[in-house]
Enzyme design. Structure first.
Site, PDB file in Angstrom:
ATOM      1  CG  HIS A   1      -4.393   4.298  -0.745  1.00 42.49           C
ATOM      2  ND1 HIS A   1      -3.389   3.353  -0.730  1.00 42.49           N
ATOM      3  CD2 HIS A   1      -4.652   4.532  -2.058  1.00 42.49           C
ATOM      4  CE1 HIS A   1      -3.050   3.046  -1.980  1.00 42.49           C
ATOM      5  NE2 HIS A   1      -3.815   3.741  -2.804  1.00 42.49           N
TER       6      HIS A   1
ATOM      7  CG  ASP B   1      -1.878   1.155   1.187  1.00 46.99           C
ATOM      8  OD1 ASP B   1      -1.474   2.282   0.832  1.00 46.99           O
ATOM      9  OD2 ASP B   1      -3.060   0.933   1.495  1.00 46.99           O
ATOM     10  CG  HIS B   2       1.436   4.186  -3.243  1.00 50.25           C
ATOM     11  ND1 HIS B   2       0.165   3.839  -3.585  1.00 50.25           N
ATOM     12  CD2 HIS B   2       1.534   5.514  -3.496  1.00 50.25           C
ATOM     13  CE1 HIS B   2      -0.485   4.910  -4.041  1.00 50.25           C
ATOM     14  NE2 HIS B   2       0.326   5.950  -3.999  1.00 50.25           N
TER      15      HIS B   2
END
Ligand code: BG6
Length: 495
Positions: free
Chosen positions: A240, A177-178
């Site tokens: 996110h 999950d950047h």
């Protein structure tokens, strides 16, 4: 062998993500010496590229980092291209042979990192084939990095997870999950757990509401095909937003370790109320953009974007209220919103504190407990594009008398600091190389996030949305503002 002596195998090497994020991140690590000369990358995808062409692509993708010709050539020489049909068994023996050769050539000690950056429908097939081809039978580590989306609901995510678990143990699965690689998302824990000022007030007694905004001004660009099947809820909220929420809501971990943090994040997610259908209709709203204007730019409506259905009912905007049913957060709304084609790109968190019990500075026309003339104290965490935090307080207006006015304590990292700090993907790849999965999502987090989101999706699927309902360039539909108004609040950030 060092941890960073490693062979990367990137599935989806011709894709957008590889070019925009992975190659530049690898180059940054290489330049800083985090990756030694002992590494190799196999890029695979369907297209029949030559190594020479692949090198050109890699060099082009790092051009903006301004390497010297020599640096770029040297870096690109570590890259090998293998045209590959992911569902064709014989291709894995070709891949295995190349893998073994490169392992020899670069002295990699069998360390392997598999990066799945292609359509998720192939994830299961790929990992299964990796095992049956015997590629995983080497000394050294075997880790798999998996891009989102991890499933499209709980059931599909669970199936995918079971399939992957047949091959990789949870500790070797790095679900990206950047957002967890972003400087200021990582800073949430630092701000919370090093400042008694905040931590002592971080609960329902002192906090009125929490607001998380992930706004984008871009539309769906060339991802219409994917996005129209997904929508903002699954694209941004399931991953996110719920990750950021869990970092804000979790209890302090006993130590700053992977296990301790993870277990607190999971507990927080488990306390997020699973809504009934009625609760979904009251607490969540959705939107889709129609054409609109921003400055002198005209934007077309979502239904006109490439690869989007002309009668699409996919949401490009979500706003909602999460409730966390535990001692710390009971009764505190966590408002969230995200959308495409909004007024500007901005990710920020506002923690809105409760007011003082009485406003002694009220004007003589207002009631003794009327605090309307005092703005609330707000802690803002700016995640992007600027990074920093600010605190709004009330002070006395300079001069005679006792008029009050808001003052803002404001801190931002300088553009230079931001520029020089590692990019999200760079950090996460570095962590995966070093076996640190703190900033990756554990299966239990993914599972619980889907349970939360599935309730919302299921309720929405029972009603036809009234789309489109917001103009491109605005901050979403009216209903997103009403959501807070009916609780007596408003969005603190109103660009
Ligand atoms: C991705 C979504 O996960 O995040 C995209 O799929 C979105 O739709 C992107 O644009 C936003 O990321 P960032 O880092 O630009 O905020």
């Amino acid at each position: 062998t060092e941890n960073t002596n490693v062979l990367f195998t990137i599935f989806g090497a011709t894709g957008d993500l590889a070019k925009r994020k992975l190659y530049p991140s690898l180059f940054r690590l290489y330049k800083k010496g985090e990756l030694s000369e002992c590494f190799a990358v196999i890029g695979t995808a369907r297209r029949p590229w030559s190594d020479a062409h692949y090198h050109e692509v890699v060099k082009e993708s790092i051009a903006s980092l301004e390497p010297t010709t020599e640096e770029a050539d040297k870096f690109a020489s570590h890259f090998y291209y293998q045209s590959h049909d992911v569902s064709d068994t014989s291709h894995y023996s070709v891949l295995k042979e190349l893998t073994d050769n490169l392992n020899e050539k670069y002295q990699l000690g069998g360390n392997r990192l598999y990066y799945l950056a292609m359509s998720p429908r192939f994830f299961g097939t790929i990992v299964t084939q990796l095992k049956t081809s015997g590629m995983l039978n080497t000394d050294g580590y075997h880790r798999v990095i998996i891009e989102k989306p991890f499933g499209s609901d709980f059931t599909s995510a669970n199936d995918l997870n079971n399939e992957i678990n047949e091959v990789f143990a949870e500790k070797d699965i790095y679900r990206i999950d950047h957002y967890l690689g972003k400087e200021m998302v990582q800073n949430i824990s630092a701000i919370r757990f090093t400042n008694n000022l905040f931590e002592s007030m971080w609960n329902q007694r002192y906090i009125d509401n929490v607001q998380i905004s992930l706004a984008e001004n871009l539309g769906v660009e060339d991802r219409g095909g994917y996005y129209d099947q997904s929508g903002a809820l699954k694209d941004m909220v399931q991953n996110h937003i719920l990750q950021v929420l869990s970092l804000l809501a979790m209890e302090p971990p006993v130590a700053f370790t992977e296990e301790a943090i993870r277990s607190e994040k999971i507990k927080a997610l488990k306390a997020v109320r699973l809504y009934s259908e009625e609760e979904v209709y009251t607490n969540f709203v959705r939107g889709q953009y129609t054409n609109g204007k921003l400055g002198d730019k005209e934007f077309t409506d979502y239904r006109n974007e490439p690869n989007v259905a002309k009668d699409s009912t996919t949401e490009t905007f979500v706003a909602g209220k999460f409730l966390i049913d535990n001692f710390r957060w009971s009764g505190v709304p966590f408002y969230v919103r995200t959308g495409k084609r909004l007024t500007e790109k901005g990710t920020r968190i506002n923690i809105v504190f409760k007011q003082v019990p009485i406003n002694v500075f009220r004007s003589n026309t207002t009631e003794i407990n009327d605090k309307s003339e005092l703005p609330p104290n707000v802690l803002t965490i700016y995640i992007q594009p600027t990074e920093g935090f600010s605190m709004t307080l009330n002070g006395k207006e300079i001069g005679q008398g006792y008029a009050t006015k808001p003052v803002k304590l404001d801190f931002r990292n300088t553009a230079e600091m931001v520029e020089n700090s590692p990019e999200a993907y760079e950090r996460l790849i570095f962590d995966a190389l070093n076996g640190d999965s703190t900033n990756f999502t554990h299966w239990d987090e993914v599972a619980q996030s889907w349970r939360i989101v599935d309730r919302i999706r299921a309720a929405w699927d029972k009603q036809d949305p009234d789309f489109p309902n917001y103009a491109a360039g605005t901050m979403g539909p009216e209903s997103a503002f009403e959501l807070l108004q009916k609780d007596g609040f408003e969005w603190i950030w109103q660009p």
